[in-house]
Scaffold this motif. Structure first.
Motif, short mmCIF file in Angstrom:
data_model
loop_
_atom_site.label_atom_id
_atom_site.label_comp_id
_atom_site.label_asym_id
_atom_site.label_seq_id
_atom_site.Cartn_x
_atom_site.Cartn_y
_atom_site.Cartn_z
N ILE A 105 0.84 -1.21 0.00
CA ILE A 105 0.00 0.00 0.00
C ILE A 105 0.87 1.25 0.00
N THR A 106 1.90 1.25 0.85
CA THR A 106 2.79 2.41 0.92
C THR A 106 3.54 2.60 -0.39
N THR A 107 4.05 1.52 -0.95
CA THR A 107 4.86 1.60 -2.17
C THR A 107 4.08 2.16 -3.35
N PHE A 108 2.81 1.77 -3.47
CA PHE A 108 2.05 2.14 -4.67
C PHE A 108 1.09 3.31 -4.47
N THR A 109 0.93 3.79 -3.25
CA THR A 109 0.01 4.92 -3.04
C THR A 109 0.67 6.16 -2.46
N LEU A 110 1.84 6.02 -1.86
CA LEU A 110 2.47 7.18 -1.23
C LEU A 110 2.98 8.16 -2.29
N TYR A 111 2.61 9.41 -2.13
CA TYR A 111 3.06 10.46 -3.05
C TYR A 111 4.50 10.84 -2.72
N VAL A 112 5.35 10.84 -3.74
CA VAL A 112 6.77 11.18 -3.56
C VAL A 112 7.02 12.54 -4.20
N PRO A 113 7.26 13.57 -3.40
CA PRO A 113 7.49 14.92 -3.94
C PRO A 113 8.95 15.09 -4.42
N ASP A 114 9.24 16.25 -4.99
CA ASP A 114 10.62 16.57 -5.34
C ASP A 114 11.46 16.57 -4.05
N TRP A 115 12.73 16.25 -4.19
CA TRP A 115 13.60 16.24 -3.02
C TRP A 115 15.01 16.67 -3.42
N SER A 116 15.79 17.06 -2.43
CA SER A 116 17.14 17.55 -2.70
C SER A 116 18.14 16.90 -1.77
N PHE A 117 19.40 16.94 -2.16
CA PHE A 117 20.48 16.38 -1.34
C PHE A 117 21.75 17.17 -1.64
N VAL A 118 22.70 17.06 -0.74
CA VAL A 118 24.00 17.70 -0.90
C VAL A 118 25.04 16.62 -1.13
N ASP A 119 25.77 16.73 -2.23
CA ASP A 119 26.82 15.75 -2.54
C ASP A 119 28.10 16.17 -1.84
N HIS A 120 28.50 15.39 -0.83
CA HIS A 120 29.70 15.69 -0.06
C HIS A 120 30.91 14.87 -0.52
N ILE A 121 30.72 13.99 -1.50
CA ILE A 121 31.77 13.05 -1.89
C ILE A 121 32.44 13.44 -3.20
N ASN A 122 31.65 13.74 -4.21
CA ASN A 122 32.20 14.04 -5.53
C ASN A 122 32.45 15.54 -5.68
N GLN A 132 33.99 20.83 -3.58
CA GLN A 132 33.08 21.51 -2.69
C GLN A 132 31.72 20.82 -2.70
N PRO A 133 31.05 20.74 -1.53
CA PRO A 133 29.70 20.16 -1.49
C PRO A 133 28.76 20.94 -2.41
N LYS A 134 27.89 20.21 -3.10
CA LYS A 134 26.97 20.83 -4.04
C LYS A 134 25.58 20.25 -3.86
N ARG A 135 24.58 21.12 -3.89
CA ARG A 135 23.20 20.69 -3.70
C ARG A 135 22.54 20.40 -5.05
N TYR A 136 21.79 19.28 -5.09
CA TYR A 136 21.05 18.89 -6.29
C TYR A 136 19.59 18.68 -5.92
N THR A 137 18.71 18.87 -6.91
CA THR A 137 17.28 18.62 -6.72
C THR A 137 16.82 17.55 -7.69
N VAL A 138 16.07 16.57 -7.15
CA VAL A 138 15.54 15.49 -7.96
C VAL A 138 14.04 15.75 -8.17
N ILE A 139 13.61 15.80 -9.40
CA ILE A 139 12.22 16.09 -9.73
C ILE A 139 11.41 14.78 -9.71
N CYS A 140 10.39 14.73 -8.88
CA CYS A 140 9.55 13.53 -8.79
C CYS A 140 8.08 13.91 -8.99
N GLY A 141 7.34 14.06 -7.88
CA GLY A 141 5.92 14.38 -7.98
C GLY A 141 5.10 13.27 -8.59
#
Length: 486
Positions: free
Chosen positions: A215-232, A235-244
């Motif tokens: 139920i959670t896997t197929f009904t939960l709404y996943v919005p856009d989200w962001s993260f900061v890449d500290h490895i590659n 300097q750390p860089k923030r990215y946004t992943v488009i979902c919705g």
């Protein structure tokens, strides 16, 4: 004594032995037995050495061996390493095999529960031990075997891992087994399905886990989200992943990852997920390599392969395992057991194959999809049945002794070998440069240079310098009666 009869003698006096041990029970003919004789018989019974289920130990040992093989040779042979996303490779069988074993062992260990309160206390303590060791070994504190340092920045500590998932599955399945102890039948009714109805509450628990996950896997709404890449990068860089979206089963926008980001926080997830080996991320797929210039930004993102929602799905693996354990307890003959185990294994495999190849629910270890549960649990049931035929029916125990030894000291081999703690200790004694240590010298000069191949040398090193070595160590410890248990 015949092996089949030996396996029916019962569980050792302690109901909390989760290593698949079995011991002898003493049947009193009546309640008027003289007190002195009765006490003497009980004393003899208590002193009897516990007997283990050889098939279970060998299967546990096989799983540990697979873990060492795929972890340390997977880089040289990407085809046996974890699947980058959909699909199932050799490495993807390790975790569900562990959970299947946990289920079988719980059925044996909780065959008799004198005091529910005491059982719950034991379950709680063991769960906490597993959580502690899981965070210590995979939370980032240990950098074994190559990095000679320790410590973790609590801002980035990883809360999930292999032992943490085992802890959750063990706790849930064992508690259900404990609290339903008074509902268990002493004898089963007629009919093939009687074993299922007798333990309907265990299956009900698995059904609840299945429904929560699906139920959670197929009904939960996943919005856009962001993260900061500290490895590659420098300097750390923030990215946004488009979902919705809802019900997406791809890498970037699935509900499994969304739940973990909300519960644990994006900084506390695994920073090197296997999806970095996808063709969308690297030209080296299915191996690891530099990212493509046009790689989507989620290739740089963290993802937790042992997260919360996927671990809820993993409860099903433990539920199927405990069913196999119940069959082992209730049915006396080899054929009776096998006619329950083998068909169920094949039915699970067929369900999984249909779901995967119709694209309804693809096999996916990272999401711990339902098809993946069925496929790996079915495979576990078939392999377990095969071991049972070879070891317990045909009596071919000697060829599998090294697997038994490893299985009896699984925690020790897991920590020292699979997690690289022993190799890290040896690497700590080096000459001038950390690469000039005994471990690196053996791998380079005894294997790689002799065979003139990095791939073949690595594989032979893993087989002979790791797996064989720890098989011998486990055998010596077994002869000395030394075991590391939680």
């Amino acid at each position: 004594m015949d092996e089949a009869n030996r396996m029916e003698e019962g569980i050792n006096n302690s109901p909390f032995n989760h290593d698949g041990k079995e011991g002898s029970t003493v049947a009193h003919g009546n309640d008027t037995m003289p007190k002195g004789v009765d006490e003497s018989i009980q004393e003899i019974a208590q002193k009897q050495k516990a007997k283990r289920v050889a098939t279970l130990d060998a299967f546990r040992g096989l799983t540990i061996v697979l873990m060492i093989l795929v972890d340390d040779a997977g880089e040289a042979y990407p085809r046996i390493d974890h699947s980058p996303w959909n699909g199932c490779t050799l490495a993807d069988f390790v975790m569900p095999f562990f959970l299947f074993i946990v289920g079988v062992a719980i059925a044996l260990a909780f065959k008799r529960i004198p005091k529910i309160k005491t059982a719950v206390k034991k379950i709680t303590i063991r769960t906490l031990k597993l959580l502690f060791w899981g965070i210590l070994l995979q939370g980032g504190y240990s950098h074994a075997p190559d990095d000679l340092e320790y410590g973790v920045n609590m801002k980035f500590i990883r809360w999930c891992g292999i032992l943490q998932r085992i802890a959750l599955v063990y706790c849930v399945v064992a508690l259900i087994e404990t609290f339903t102890t008074k509902l268990r039948p002493t004898t089963l009714g007629s009919g093939y399905l009687s074993i299922f109805t007798a333990y309907r509450w265990q299956w009900f628990g698995g059904l609840v886990a299945f429904l929560i996950y699906m139920i959670t896997t197929f009904t939960l709404y996943v919005p856009d989200w962001s993260f900061v890449d500290h490895i590659n990068g420098d300097q750390p860089k923030r990215y946004t992943v488009i979902c919705g979206m809802r019900g997406h089963l791809g890498p970037a926008c699935n509900a499994v990852g969304y739940v973990d980001r909300q519960v644990w926080g994006v900084n506390h997830l695994y920073s090197q997920p296997v999806w970095t080996r996808l063709k969308a991320c690297t030209f080296s797929s299915p191996g690891a390599g530099p990212f493509r210039e046009d790689a989507p930004n989620w290739c740089l993102a963290p993802f937790e392969p042992e997260g919360l929602l996927s671990s809820i799905s993993a409860i099903l693996s433990g539920t199927i395992g405990i069913h196999y354990g119940h069959v082992l307890i209730h049915f006396k003959g080899h054929w009776e057991r096998l006619k329950h185990w083998v068909p169920m294994g094949f039915v699970l495999l067929i369900i999984a194959i249909i779901l995967h190849f119709t694209d309804a629910i693809p096999l996916n270890k990272q999401l711990y999809s339902f098809s993946y549960v069925c496929f790996t649990a079915g495979a576990a049931g078939i392999v377990f049945s095969g071991f049972y035929i070879l070891i317990d029916v045909w009596g071919l125990r000697t060829p599998f002794l090294f697997l038994e030894w490893i299985g009896m000291n699984a925690m020790l081999v897991f920590v020292m070998a699979a997690e690289g703690i022993f190799a890290a200790f040896v690497n700590g004694w080096y000459y001038e440069n950390p690469r000039n240590s005994l471990v690196h010298w053996i791998k380079r000069h005894v294997f790689v240079k002799v065979w003139h191949s990095e791939r073949v040398g690595t594989l032979l090193y893993v087989i002979f310098a790791e797996i064989t070595f720890w098989g011998v160590v486990a055998g010596v410890l077994h002869k000395l009666g030394i075991y590391w248990k939680l």
